[in-house]
Design an enzyme around this catalytic site. Structure first.
Site, PDB file in Angstrom:
ATOM      1  N   CYS A   1      59.037  84.009  65.889  1.00  0.00           N
ATOM      2  CA  CYS A   1      60.042  83.495  64.976  1.00  0.00           C
ATOM      3  C   CYS A   1      59.377  83.125  63.653  1.00  0.00           C
ATOM      4  CB  CYS A   1      60.776  82.253  65.486  1.00  0.00           C
ATOM      5  SG  CYS A   1      61.659  82.526  67.018  1.00  0.00           S
TER       6      CYS A   1
ATOM      7  N   HIS B   1      36.824 103.754  92.335  1.00  0.00           N
ATOM      8  CA  HIS B   1      37.285 102.680  93.211  1.00  0.00           C
ATOM      9  C   HIS B   1      38.805 102.560  93.205  1.00  0.00           C
ATOM     10  CE1 HIS B   1      33.135 101.473  93.830  1.00  0.00           C
ATOM     11  NE2 HIS B   1      32.974 101.660  92.534  1.00  0.00           N
TER      12      HIS B   1
ATOM     13  N   TRP C   1      62.390  85.775  67.508  1.00  0.00           N
ATOM     14  CA  TRP C   1      61.876  86.446  68.710  1.00  0.00           C
ATOM     15  C   TRP C   1      62.422  85.616  69.862  1.00  0.00           C
ATOM     16  CZ3 TRP C   1      58.868  85.409  73.027  1.00  0.00           C
ATOM     17  CH2 TRP C   1      58.412  86.538  73.728  1.00  0.00           C
TER      18      TRP C   1
ATOM     19  N   ARG D   1      57.043  88.476  62.765  1.00  0.00           N
ATOM     20  CA  ARG D   1      56.969  87.401  63.761  1.00  0.00           C
ATOM     21  C   ARG D   1      58.086  87.470  64.799  1.00  0.00           C
ATOM     22  NH1 ARG D   1      53.632  83.294  61.860  1.00  0.00           N
ATOM     23  NH2 ARG D   1      54.567  81.874  63.352  1.00  0.00           N
TER      24      ARG D   1
ATOM     25  N   GLU E   1      51.423  99.480  73.527  1.00  0.00           N
ATOM     26  CA  GLU E   1      52.292  98.563  72.790  1.00  0.00           C
ATOM     27  C   GLU E   1      53.139  99.257  71.731  1.00  0.00           C
ATOM     28  OE1 GLU E   1      50.538  95.373  70.444  1.00  0.00           O
ATOM     29  OE2 GLU E   1      48.759  96.564  70.108  1.00  0.00           O
TER      30      GLU E   1
ATOM     31  N   LYS F   1      46.560  99.635  72.522  1.00  0.00           N
ATOM     32  CA  LYS F   1      47.190 100.168  71.295  1.00  0.00           C
ATOM     33  C   LYS F   1      48.280 101.160  71.651  1.00  0.00           C
ATOM     34  CE  LYS F   1      46.186  97.900  69.256  1.00  0.00           C
ATOM     35  NZ  LYS F   1      45.457  96.717  68.988  1.00  0.00           N
TER      36      LYS F   1
ATOM     37  N   GLU G   1      41.032  98.391  74.686  1.00  0.00           N
ATOM     38  CA  GLU G   1      41.721  98.270  73.397  1.00  0.00           C
ATOM     39  C   GLU G   1      42.518  99.542  73.074  1.00  0.00           C
ATOM     40  OE1 GLU G   1      42.566  96.027  71.506  1.00  0.00           O
ATOM     41  OE2 GLU G   1      42.903  96.916  69.548  1.00  0.00           O
TER      42      GLU G   1
ATOM     43  N   LYS H   1      54.252  89.462  66.266  1.00  0.00           N
ATOM     44  CA  LYS H   1      52.862  89.464  65.820  1.00  0.00           C
ATOM     45  C   LYS H   1      52.097  88.225  66.291  1.00  0.00           C
ATOM     46  CE  LYS H   1      49.432  91.011  63.255  1.00  0.00           C
ATOM     47  NZ  LYS H   1      48.665  92.111  63.868  1.00  0.00           N
TER      48      LYS H   1
ATOM     49  N   ASN I   1      61.022  77.322  65.133  1.00  0.00           N
ATOM     50  CA  ASN I   1      60.062  78.245  65.749  1.00  0.00           C
ATOM     51  C   ASN I   1      59.299  77.439  66.787  1.00  0.00           C
ATOM     52  OD1 ASN I   1      57.956  80.026  66.372  1.00  0.00           O
ATOM     53  ND2 ASN I   1      56.772  79.434  64.573  1.00  0.00           N
ATOM     54  N   GLY I   2      59.395  77.843  68.053  1.00  0.00           N
ATOM     55  CA  GLY I   2      58.706  77.099  69.112  1.00  0.00           C
ATOM     56  C   GLY I   2      59.586  77.018  70.342  1.00  0.00           C
TER      57      GLY I   2
END
Ligand code: M6R
Length: 617
Positions: free
Chosen positions: A2, A513, A74, A27, A497, A494, A490, A612, A100-101
């Site tokens: 947010c 394994h 968000w 955000r 997402e 990428k 990584e 983000k 926001n929170g």
């Protein structure tokens, strides 16, 4: 998660709020809304979807006025729809609030407020907060400021809020705990936002609000601005005004189709910036002031614990390998979210390194607080200057990567790794664990990084071409050994997402394994095979994949023949020192993920369900 923005002054508020929302959209982008005071009322307009949907929606509305608040969401509590979008009104539309929170005890508060006759129109925790403030204000007949104090003392959780009132339209109240909030001080005007990006083109004077601080931003009848900051205990605070160092053009796409691509291409420069002043070409040495100033803490460290989330955690793993190899200090790398809740053993002679691009990730911030509580020395590696983690740390080094807007972290990863490599070298040097000639060799290689990245970027058309046939693959495997193992993680992150393709990263030897069972002719396997130390081992791993008809895309050093001969496709990159190899080898992985996502028609800068900065747990 947010983004909030607020303005009070003399300029038309609407364009300021909309531009601010666009800048903060990274955000969260589930819904967006604004509240503007005009014609003696608080006018809220909100819409499910992106900020552009809101813009379209308000086209025929009266958005005149000079005071207002805005929010991009968000979703946490309640699905992303119009009802749950912010701002939220109090019962009789006397107050409007953005948040926001997360208010953790909102259920208990809501039940009590319903008993007191309050009606709710959304499923959000935020509506509970605005109703609580209003209830306290009306029932106790106190000022809005006092009501905000009392309400915030009752809530458990995290918040950055902005509140407007119909009765006092010449002021906005903002407050924070756990979520970021910065106030911009202009000429006869105030701005407030989740980060400085909505503020930077109007003023460079800012105040970062501290946890549990409340600021009343007001204009007198004659238009004189006034800012009063108090904490929850009503103690007055003197604002610390800081200068903002942010370049406006770094917030624009500058001709690139996406922020992600722009940020990938910025890496030669961001690496230069993150190394600048920290390596000395004439003396071929490194100097990291955060380490020099606290040398004793590092030299006496029983161990180093690196905490972070997502990409920052991957950078931490690369850091672990380098610090242990060069400085011989034991290192543990922890997901901040696990660390904070698993009752970890933390010694006062531990050094905890918190890695975070945003500097606002809730779990990493909480891990920092736990480490400090236990007496450990905390070193922050953050990108956003003045962010909560940077401020909560005892010392640290900024990454200097500039604003990263694409939700997928790219330039921040290479800057994080660069700073961690500097740290490893600085510690090795201080502990006299590294030969002068080896140090000089690595420092020289660091200087060459930007140019080598430029060479890899020239291969972008080739990379776009290679991945075309994999656009509709349903799974990907990424393999690497040594430093390339975190890079495999990584690369997989990428891809998943931004393209929504399932991908997993593994240490190449672990394949036998379990994951080898997945391999068939449909499975693309990306192998990062740039290591010299265990080259033969990775060749064997590739052969195991080939024997099961897996399709190999390899990242190899220039001049490689063996891995290339086994691969269906290869991307050659310039050689460098082993500890620096991930900084170059991650570029093709970023470009591969980018092109696959674009070819699939995905929104690469704002992938679904993501935001983000993860400022809630
Ligand atoms: O701001 P931070 O570095 O603390 O963020 C941590 C993660 O949320 C972040 O790296 C996330 O995994 C990225 N979307 C990865 O590209």
């Amino acid at each position: 998660m947010c983004g909030i923005v607020a303005y009070i002054g003399k300029q038309p508020v609407f364009p300021i709020l909309m531009k601010g929302l666009h800048r903060l959209e990274y955000r969260g982008y589930d819904s967006a809304g604004i509240c503007i005071y005009n014609h003696n009322r608080l006018n809220i307009y909100k819409k499910r979807g992106k900020v552009s949907d809101l813009e379209e929606f308000v086209k025929d509305k009266d958005v005149s006025g000079t005071v207002g608040i805005a929010h991009t969401r968000w979703a946490t509590h309640g699905e992303p729809n119009q009802h749950n979008a912010h701002p939220h009104y109090s019962q009789f539309e006397d107050l409007a609030l953005i948040h926001n929170g997360i208010i953790e005890n909102y259920q208990t508060l809501k039940k009590e407020l319903i008993k007191q006759g309050r009606t709710f129109y959304s499923e959000t925790d935020t509506e509970v907060l605005v109703q609580l403030i209003d209830y306290i204000r009306v029932s106790s007949r106190i000022s809005l400021t006092e009501a905000v104090h009392q309400a915030l003392s009752q809530v458990v959780g995290a918040y950055a809020v902005a509140v407007m009132s119909k009765e006092s339209p010449r002021s906005i109240i903002v407050a924070r705990k756990g979520s970021p909030l910065v106030i911009g001080i202009g000429k006869d005007e105030f701005f407030a936002a989740s980060d400085a990006s909505p503020i930077v083109e109007y003023t460079n004077e800012v105040v970062y609000l501290e946890d549990e601080e409340i600021a009343v931003l007001s204009l007198s009848a004659k238009g004189k601005p006034k800012m009063e900051i108090t904490n929850l205990k009503n103690v007055k605070k003197v604002p610390l005004i800081q200068k903002l160092e942010m370049n406006l053009s770094s917030l624009e796409k500058n001709g690139y189709p996406h922020f992600m691509l722009k940020e990938i291409y910025e890496q030669p420069q961001t690496i230069r910036d993150s190394l600048s002043g920290r390596i000395n070409m004439e003396l071929n040495t490194v100097a990291l002031s955060g380490v020099i100033d606290h040398k004793e803490k590092f030299l006496k460290a029983r161990r180093i614990i690196i905490v972070g989330c997502g990409t920052s955690w991957h950078a931490g793993l690369v850091g672990e390998y380098a610090i242990e190899e060069l400085a011989r200090i034991p290192v543990e790398v922890e997901y901040a979210s696990e660390f904070r809740y698993r009752n970890p053993i933390i010694y006062p002679d531990d050094v905890v390194i918190a890695v975070s691009q945003s500097g606002e990730t809730a779990d990493t911030l909480a891990a920092v607080k736990i480490a400090k509580k236990n007496g450990a020395f905390v070193y922050g590696i953050c990108n956003v200057v003045g962010s909560s983690i940077a401020r909560a740390s005892d010392s640290g080094s900024y990454m200097h990567a500039g604003p990263e807007i694409g939700v997928a972290s790219t330039k921040a990863f290479t800057a994080q790794v660069s700073v961690l490599m500097l740290l490893a070298l600085a510690l090795a040097k201080e502990k006299k664990m590294i030969k002068k000639s080896s140090l000089e060799q690595i420092v020289r290689a660091m200087y060459e990084l930007p140019e080598k990245i430029e060479q890899v970027l020239k291969k972008d058309p080739q990379i776009a071409d290679v991945v075309k046939i994999f656009t509709y693959s349903r799974n990907f495997l990424y393999l690497g050994r040594g430093y390339n193992y975190p890079l495999a993680l990584e690369g997989a992150l990428k891809l998943k997402e931004i393209s929504y393709i399932h991908a997993e990263g593994y240490p190449a030897a672990e394949m036998k394994h379990g994951p080898i069972a997945l391999i068939d002719a449909e499975m693309p396997v990306v192998v990062i095979a740039t290591n010299r130390g265990n080259y033969e081992k990775i060749v064997s791993n590739i052969q195991e994949v080939k024997a099961r008809k897996g399709r190999i895309i390899s990242i190899v050093n220039e001049g490689d023949t063996e891995v290339k001969a086994l691969s269906d496709f290869s991307i050659e990159i310039p050689r460098t020192e082993a500890i620096l190899s991930t900084i170059i080898a991650c570029i093709p992985l970023q470009l591969m993920a980018y092109h696959i996502a674009v070819q699939k028609g995905c929104n690469v800068d704002q992938p679904r369900n993501l935001a983000k900065s993860v400022t809630v747990e």
